[in-house]
Design a protein around this motif. Sequence first.
Motif, PDB file in Angstrom:
ATOM      1  N   ASN A  66      55.884  32.669 -12.014  1.00  0.00           N
ATOM      2  CA  ASN A  66      56.500  33.743 -11.454  1.00  0.00           C
ATOM      3  C   ASN A  66      57.380  34.205 -12.851  1.00  0.00           C
ATOM      4  OD1 ASN A  66      58.564  35.737 -10.494  1.00  0.00           O
ATOM      5  ND2 ASN A  66      57.226  35.263  -8.434  1.00  0.00           N
ATOM      6  N   PHE A  67      57.425  35.505 -12.830  1.00  0.00           N
ATOM      7  CA  PHE A  67      58.116  36.133 -14.303  1.00  0.00           C
ATOM      8  C   PHE A  67      59.630  35.835 -14.133  1.00  0.00           C
ATOM      9  CE2 PHE A  67      59.509  39.610 -11.392  1.00  0.00           C
ATOM     10  CZ  PHE A  67      60.538  40.096 -12.068  1.00  0.00           C
ATOM     11  N   MET A  68      60.158  35.218 -12.813  1.00  0.00           N
ATOM     12  CA  MET A  68      61.489  35.034 -12.800  1.00  0.00           C
ATOM     13  C   MET A  68      61.953  33.906 -13.842  1.00  0.00           C
ATOM     14  SD  MET A  68      62.608  35.636  -8.893  1.00  0.00           S
ATOM     15  CE  MET A  68      61.471  34.926  -8.204  1.00  0.00           C
ATOM     16  N   LEU A  71      58.679  34.340 -18.509  1.00  0.00           N
ATOM     17  CA  LEU A  71      58.254  35.788 -18.981  1.00  0.00           C
ATOM     18  C   LEU A  71      56.853  35.503 -19.651  1.00  0.00           C
ATOM     19  CD1 LEU A  71      58.958  38.544 -18.302  1.00  0.00           C
ATOM     20  CD2 LEU A  71      60.269  38.607 -20.175  1.00  0.00           C
ATOM     21  N   LEU A 140      65.195  33.612  -6.604  1.00  0.00           N
ATOM     22  CA  LEU A 140      65.771  33.182  -7.769  1.00  0.00           C
ATOM     23  C   LEU A 140      67.066  32.006  -7.651  1.00  0.00           C
ATOM     24  CD1 LEU A 140      65.704  34.118 -10.698  1.00  0.00           C
ATOM     25  CD2 LEU A 140      67.582  35.613 -10.398  1.00  0.00           C
ATOM     26  N   GLU A 141      67.797  32.117  -6.376  1.00  0.00           N
ATOM     27  CA  GLU A 141      68.602  31.165  -6.005  1.00  0.00           C
ATOM     28  C   GLU A 141      68.163  29.701  -5.820  1.00  0.00           C
ATOM     29  OE1 GLU A 141      69.307  34.057  -2.888  1.00  0.00           O
ATOM     30  OE2 GLU A 141      69.125  34.837  -5.050  1.00  0.00           O
TER      31      GLU A 141
ATOM     32  N   PHE B 440      60.290  46.302  -9.478  1.00  0.00           N
ATOM     33  CA  PHE B 440      61.271  45.335 -10.163  1.00  0.00           C
ATOM     34  C   PHE B 440      60.485  44.589 -11.439  1.00  0.00           C
ATOM     35  CE2 PHE B 440      64.221  45.689  -6.522  1.00  0.00           C
ATOM     36  CZ  PHE B 440      64.833  46.670  -6.957  1.00  0.00           C
ATOM     37  N   TYR B 444      60.790  43.633 -15.366  1.00  0.00           N
ATOM     38  CA  TYR B 444      61.460  42.460 -15.486  1.00  0.00           C
ATOM     39  C   TYR B 444      63.010  42.071 -14.899  1.00  0.00           C
ATOM     40  CZ  TYR B 444      57.737  42.789 -18.875  1.00  0.00           C
ATOM     41  OH  TYR B 444      56.593  43.098 -19.342  1.00  0.00           O
ATOM     42  N   ASP B 445      63.011  43.038 -13.828  1.00  0.00           N
ATOM     43  CA  ASP B 445      64.509  42.810 -13.178  1.00  0.00           C
ATOM     44  C   ASP B 445      64.464  41.369 -12.098  1.00  0.00           C
ATOM     45  OD1 ASP B 445      66.905  42.821 -11.985  1.00  0.00           O
ATOM     46  OD2 ASP B 445      66.812  44.955 -11.509  1.00  0.00           O
ATOM     47  N   ALA B 446      64.597  40.359 -12.503  1.00  0.00           N
ATOM     48  CA  ALA B 446      64.415  39.361 -11.812  1.00  0.00           C
ATOM     49  C   ALA B 446      65.436  39.270 -10.727  1.00  0.00           C
ATOM     50  CB  ALA B 446      64.641  37.888 -12.442  1.00  0.00           C
ATOM     51  N   GLU B 447      66.464  39.621 -10.794  1.00  0.00           N
ATOM     52  CA  GLU B 447      67.715  39.552 -10.037  1.00  0.00           C
ATOM     53  C   GLU B 447      67.454  40.307  -8.568  1.00  0.00           C
ATOM     54  OE1 GLU B 447      72.102  39.967 -10.055  1.00  0.00           O
ATOM     55  OE2 GLU B 447      71.451  38.870 -11.731  1.00  0.00           O
ATOM     56  N   TYR B 449      64.239  41.687  -7.990  1.00  0.00           N
ATOM     57  CA  TYR B 449      63.051  41.185  -7.617  1.00  0.00           C
ATOM     58  C   TYR B 449      63.163  40.102  -6.545  1.00  0.00           C
ATOM     59  CZ  TYR B 449      58.268  39.077  -7.328  1.00  0.00           C
ATOM     60  OH  TYR B 449      57.283  38.476  -7.165  1.00  0.00           O
TER      61      TYR B 449
END
Lengths: 220, 495
Positions: A66-68, A71, A140-141, B440, B444-447, B449
Motif C-alpha cells: 500500500n502507498f502508505m 510509495l 496507518l495507525e 486521497f 498520496y495523502d496517507a493520513e 486515506y
Amino acid sequence: MKIAEKINKASLAQWGKSLKYSLHLIVHPFDGFWDLIHEKRGSMAAANTILVLMLLIKVWKVQFTNFMFILYIPEEFNILMCLAEAVIPLAIGCVSNWCLTTLFDGKGTLKNIYMGVCYSLAPYVLLQLPMIFLSNIVTLEEGVFWSYLNSFTYIWCGLLMLCAMMMIHDYTLGKALLAAIATAVGMLVIIFIILLFFSLISDGFAYFISLYKEIAFRFY
Amino acid sequence: MKKMQIIRRILCLLLVMFLLTPAVETKAEANYYTYVYDYFGEQRESPDAYTAEKVVMGIDYGIGNFNNPQGMFTTENKIYIVDTGNNRIVVLKVEEDRSISLEKEIKTFSNNGAEDSFDAPNDIYVRENGDMYICDTNNNRIVQIDKDLKLVQEIVKPVDETYDASQEFLPTKAVVDPAGRILTIAKNVNKGVMQYSPDGRFIGYIGANEVTFSMIDYIWKKLSTQAQRAQMEQFVPTEYNNIALDKDGFIYVTTSVFDEWDLLGDSAKPIRKLNSMGTDILIKNGNYPPIGDITWGNASGVSGPSKMVDITALENDTYYVVDRVRGRLFGYDSQGNLLYAFGGIGNAAGTFLYPIALDHIGYDLYVLDQRAGSLTRFKLTEYGTLINEALAAYKMGDYDLSAEYWRQVIRVNGNYDLAYIGIGRALLRQERYEEAMEYFEAKYDAENYSKAYKLWRKEWIEEHIGIFMVVLIGALVLNWGIKKIKKIKKEAMEE
C-alpha cells in the motif's frame, strides 16, 4: 528428452525435501546450518529457488504494498535496479566472505557459503509475502505492526547469516562477528577494485578511440 | 457514391469541431507566474490566483514619491503608508469604485501644545478608535496619537534589568492587541517581542526563541581551545523582523535569521503564530512546512532560501507572507498548505524591486515596495476566488458546496493537489469512503486515506458479518460432524 530425464521423480522429491528443510532451519539455526552442509540436507536447487522467490517478492513488495508504506512511482521504478540492489551485494558478499575465510581457516567452500546465505533468506520469503497483503488491510495507525514486522524480517535474516557463518566455517561467535566486519570491509575493497578496473578499461578504450579519431581526421 | 458521402460527413464534422473550438484568448499576461508545490516538492505552474490590479506611487497624488517606505497598515478602507525617508505618514483612501485617493499627509502632531515630528518612522498600527501607534524609530519611541493628531502617550525604552540601559531603543514594528497591549519589535533585541501595557509600562518579552544546546556542541566546546571557542558560532536566538495580528488577536511573526539547513527539517520556523503565552501554535499539516520556496536555485545573483519580511492574516484564516529575496508572495491556508505563490523581482506590474510590507483589505493584497516607492494592489482572479470559496465552504461545514468548488478548481488546474484532497475530504464527510480513498490515493495523502479506509473497512465488515458467521459456524459444524463420523467408523471397525 534430456531435461525430462534429469527431472525425474527422485530428484524432484530431493528438491522438495531440501526446500522444506529451510522451514526447520530458520527455527533451529545452529543444528540447521551444521546439517545443511555436513549432512547434505540442503541442495543448490533449493537455495536457488529461495533466492529467486526472494527477488520476486522484493519486486512485488515495491509494486503492491500500500502507498502508505512504500510509495511506488511507476516512472521511477526500474526492475533491474531493484534486483541488482539485492543480487550484487549478495554476490560480492559471498565472494568477499569466501576470500577472507579461506585465509582464516574457514571450513566452508564458496558453494557452502552461497547455500548458507540463500537459506538465510527464507524468513524474508515467508514473512514479506503475507506482509504485502497485510499492508493493504491495515490503517496507518495499525501500520506500526507492519513496520515492526518489516524490521523483524531483516533482523532474523541477519542473525541467520551470522549463524550460517559460525556453522559453515566452524567459527566461534566472536570470530564470526569479526569475520562479518571483515567481510563488509572486503566488499568495499572489491567494489573499489571493480570501479578502478572499469575506469582503467574505459580510459584505455578512450585512448585508442582518440588515437583512431586523430588518424581519421588527418587522412580525411 | 457512399464513400463520397462518408467523406463529406467527416469534413462537415471537422468543420463543426473547428467552429466549436473557442478562440485562443490572447491578452497581456503579467510578467510573473503562479505556482504551487506538489507532493514531491516540485514546482507546478498554475493559473494566476491573484493579479496585479493597480500600482500607485506618491507622485500620482502630487505629494512627491515615497522615499524608502518601511511600513504599512490597512483598515477597512484606509491605507497608512509610513514614508520613512520623508518622515511622514501618508493616508490613502480606497473608494467604493476601488480607486485610491489621497486622504491626508501626517508630518507633525501636537505634543502637549508644541509641534512635534517624526524621525525615520518605521511602522504604524491604527486601532479601531482611530488611535495611531507609530514607531518613531530614530526618536527612540513609539508615539500614540489620537485621530485629532494629539499625542496621547509616548512609549520609551524600558527601565528594566532585562534591557541593557546603554542600548538604544529602536522600535521597528508594532501592533496593539485587542486588550490594548502594545507589542513591539525593536532592533538588536533578541529576547522576543517586547510587550507594553496599555498605559505604556514595559511588561516583558513573549515568544523568545528557546535556545537549543546539543550534546555534540557541548563536547566540541570542551575539546576546543579558548581561541577556537571564540571563533565558534554563538548561540544567539532569533530576532523577529515583522509582526501582525489576525482577527482573533493571535500574533504572527516572521524572521529571516536562521540556518538554511534547518528549514526543511522545520527547526528554523521562519513563520510563527504565537498565542498570548508566546508559544508557537502554527498548524503545519502540509507536505512541507511553510517556509516559502522549498527548492532554491542559484540564478542571476539570487540564491538561498526565502526571507520573509512581512505577513498578513486574512479573515478566513489564510495567511500571506512576502519574500524579499525573490519578491514572491506565498499564500497558506489554515492547515499550512501552500495555496499559491506568485510575484517576482522586476519592473513590471506585479513584480517588485524590494518588497517590504504586506497587508490586506478583504481579499485584496497590498504590497509596498521600498526601492520603487510604489504600492501594488492584487485582486483575486476567478481561479483564486474558487479556491477561497472552497476553503470557506469547508470551514462553514458545507461539504457538498466545497467539493463542487474544488471540482471547478480541478477543471482549471488539474495539478492542484489540495483540490483532490478537498474533494476527498468532502466525500469522506458524505460517507462515500471508496471514492474518497481514490482521491486521497491520487495525491498520496496517507493520513486521510487511512481515515477513509478505516471507515470503509468497518462498513464492509458490518455488511458481511453474516456471511462470516455462517462460514465460521458451518466450518465448526462440519468439523464436528467429520469427527463424529470417524469415531463411529472406528467403533464399527473395532467391533
